[in-house]
Design an enzyme around this catalytic site. Structure first.
Site, PDB file in Angstrom:
ATOM      1  N   GLU A 158     -33.288 -18.167 -61.990  1.00 22.52           N
ATOM      2  CA  GLU A 158     -32.482 -16.798 -61.856  1.00 22.52           C
ATOM      3  C   GLU A 158     -31.335 -17.184 -61.082  1.00 22.52           C
ATOM      4  O   GLU A 158     -30.927 -17.946 -60.322  1.00 22.52           O
ATOM      5  CB  GLU A 158     -33.295 -15.981 -60.946  1.00 22.52           C
ATOM      6  CG  GLU A 158     -33.889 -14.641 -61.849  1.00 22.52           C
ATOM      7  CD  GLU A 158     -32.936 -13.609 -62.049  1.00 22.52           C
ATOM      8  OE1 GLU A 158     -31.708 -14.208 -62.744  1.00 22.52           O
ATOM      9  OE2 GLU A 158     -32.994 -12.305 -61.904  1.00 22.52           O
ATOM     10  N   ASP A 184     -32.492 -10.178 -54.850  1.00 27.33           N
ATOM     11  CA  ASP A 184     -31.948  -9.101 -54.226  1.00 27.33           C
ATOM     12  C   ASP A 184     -33.022  -8.327 -53.418  1.00 27.33           C
ATOM     13  O   ASP A 184     -33.724  -8.925 -52.728  1.00 27.33           O
ATOM     14  CB  ASP A 184     -30.980  -8.328 -54.873  1.00 27.33           C
ATOM     15  CG  ASP A 184     -30.232  -7.384 -54.104  1.00 27.33           C
ATOM     16  OD1 ASP A 184     -29.967  -7.481 -52.904  1.00 27.33           O
ATOM     17  OD2 ASP A 184     -29.700  -6.376 -54.674  1.00 27.33           O
ATOM     18  N   LYS A 202     -30.521 -13.476 -51.343  1.00 26.27           N
ATOM     19  CA  LYS A 202     -29.929 -12.245 -50.250  1.00 26.27           C
ATOM     20  C   LYS A 202     -31.272 -11.655 -49.593  1.00 26.27           C
ATOM     21  O   LYS A 202     -31.659 -10.602 -49.856  1.00 26.27           O
ATOM     22  CB  LYS A 202     -29.336 -10.706 -51.040  1.00 26.27           C
ATOM     23  CG  LYS A 202     -27.833 -11.180 -51.415  1.00 26.27           C
ATOM     24  CD  LYS A 202     -27.321  -9.885 -52.005  1.00 26.27           C
ATOM     25  CE  LYS A 202     -26.280  -9.872 -52.871  1.00 26.27           C
ATOM     26  NZ  LYS A 202     -25.902  -8.457 -53.521  1.00 26.27           N
ATOM     27  N   ASP A 222     -21.574 -10.845 -62.737  1.00 28.39           N
ATOM     28  CA  ASP A 222     -20.597 -10.121 -63.260  1.00 28.39           C
ATOM     29  C   ASP A 222     -20.101  -9.035 -62.410  1.00 28.39           C
ATOM     30  O   ASP A 222     -20.707  -8.870 -61.368  1.00 28.39           O
ATOM     31  CB  ASP A 222     -20.994  -9.381 -64.513  1.00 28.39           C
ATOM     32  CG  ASP A 222     -22.047  -8.290 -64.417  1.00 28.39           C
ATOM     33  OD1 ASP A 222     -22.947  -8.353 -63.802  1.00 28.39           O
ATOM     34  OD2 ASP A 222     -21.802  -6.982 -64.606  1.00 28.39           O
TER      35      ASP A 222
HETATM   36  P1  5GP Z   1     -33.381  -7.259 -57.883  1.00 23.88           P
HETATM   37  O1  5GP Z   1     -34.321  -6.801 -58.588  1.00 23.88           O
HETATM   38  O2  5GP Z   1     -33.862  -8.536 -56.867  1.00 23.88           O
HETATM   39  O3  5GP Z   1     -32.707  -6.259 -56.674  1.00 23.88           O
HETATM   40  O4  5GP Z   1     -31.724  -7.599 -58.481  1.00 23.88           O
HETATM   41  C1  5GP Z   1     -31.865  -8.670 -59.137  1.00 23.88           C
HETATM   42  C2  5GP Z   1     -30.740  -8.584 -60.193  1.00 23.88           C
HETATM   43  O5  5GP Z   1     -29.725  -7.705 -59.431  1.00 23.88           O
HETATM   44  C3  5GP Z   1     -29.989  -9.846 -60.408  1.00 23.88           C
HETATM   45  O6  5GP Z   1     -30.516 -10.595 -61.450  1.00 23.88           O
HETATM   46  C4  5GP Z   1     -28.536  -9.611 -60.622  1.00 23.88           C
HETATM   47  O7  5GP Z   1     -28.396  -9.145 -62.130  1.00 23.88           O
HETATM   48  C5  5GP Z   1     -28.408  -8.251 -59.850  1.00 23.88           C
HETATM   49  N1  5GP Z   1     -27.664  -8.367 -58.613  1.00 23.88           N
HETATM   50  C6  5GP Z   1     -28.056  -8.245 -57.336  1.00 23.88           C
HETATM   51  N2  5GP Z   1     -27.175  -8.504 -56.227  1.00 23.88           N
HETATM   52  C7  5GP Z   1     -26.036  -8.841 -57.044  1.00 23.88           C
HETATM   53  C8  5GP Z   1     -24.523  -9.429 -56.710  1.00 23.88           C
HETATM   54  O8  5GP Z   1     -24.426  -9.410 -55.607  1.00 23.88           O
HETATM   55  N3  5GP Z   1     -23.788  -9.448 -57.707  1.00 23.88           N
HETATM   56  C9  5GP Z   1     -24.051  -9.183 -59.109  1.00 23.88           C
HETATM   57  N4  5GP Z   1     -23.244  -9.699 -60.148  1.00 23.88           N
HETATM   58  N5  5GP Z   1     -25.324  -9.077 -59.544  1.00 23.88           N
HETATM   59  C10 5GP Z   1     -26.315  -8.719 -58.589  1.00 23.88           C
END
Ligand code: 5GP
Length: 189
Positions: free
Chosen positions: A110, A114, A142, A170
């Protein structure tokens, strides 16, 4: 109040705050991660699963640094509403694997974790298919944003809570090709 819109016709520089991780640092760390994976999975039949689209640049660099023979497969999960830049709504499988992973050693590759909601969902779903092992390899973490308990086995870099782009990530579907990781200017976040 909304965020300012980026202009995708312009170069990435107009929305760049600063470079967080250089190309050199990324390549050095990915080589270290590949060496670790080579050691950990020696003698096993590994399959790397990449979550489209953000993970694809990391996957292609990582796999070229592995000496271990391995297969790859792809899946696509949507978790974010159109135009939104934070987690909202439940993840959804948009494209599923071609490979039967039952009894296989699976490493999920991955770009970023986040909140962890997307990975948690994908891991639960893949576990129902009874792989021999299932671990996570993530380039960026993060940690402060975590909402569910996810501990990737391999982490490239722990990063602060900023919106980052480049190296597969992106801004409104562009700038994924950049060889470094940049932080988006505050007015666009
Ligand atoms: P989660 O479900 O862990 O909150 O989100 C994961 C997804 O959110 C990642 O695979 C990515 O697509 C998007 N994402 C989270 N933080 C960022 C960021 O800082 N930049 C970008 N471009 N996408 C992010």
């Amino acid at each position: 109040m909304g965020m300012a819109k980026i202009n995708p016709a312009l170069s990435y520089e107009h929305c760049l705050d600063y470079v967080l991780i250089t190309e050199e640092a990324l390549q050095k760390r990915i080589a270290e991660m590949a060496a670790q994976i080579d050691r950990d999975y020696a003698g096993r039949q590994l399959i790397l699963i990449c979550i489209l689209r953000g993970g694809v640049v990391f996957l292609t660099d990582l796999m070229r640094k592995l000496t271990l023979s391995h297969q790859i497969d792809f899946m696509s999960v949507s978790s974010y509403g159109v135009g939104a830049r934070s987690s909202n709504g439940a993840p959804r499988i948009v494209l599923d694997l071609n490979t039967d992973i039952r009894g296989r050693d699976v490493l999920l590759v991955e770009d970023i974790v986040d909140s962890g909601i997307t990975l948690d969902y994908v891991l639960r779903m893949l576990n129902t298919r009874e792989p021999a092992s299932l671990e996570v390899c993530v380039l960026l973490d993060k940690e402060d944003r975590r909402k569910v308990d996810i501990t990737p086995r391999y982490v490239g870099f722990k990063i602060p809570n900023e919106y980052v782009y480049g190296f597969g990530l992106d801004v409104d579907e562009v700038y994924r090709n950049l060889p470094f990781i940049g932080v988006l200017k505050a007015e666009y976040q």
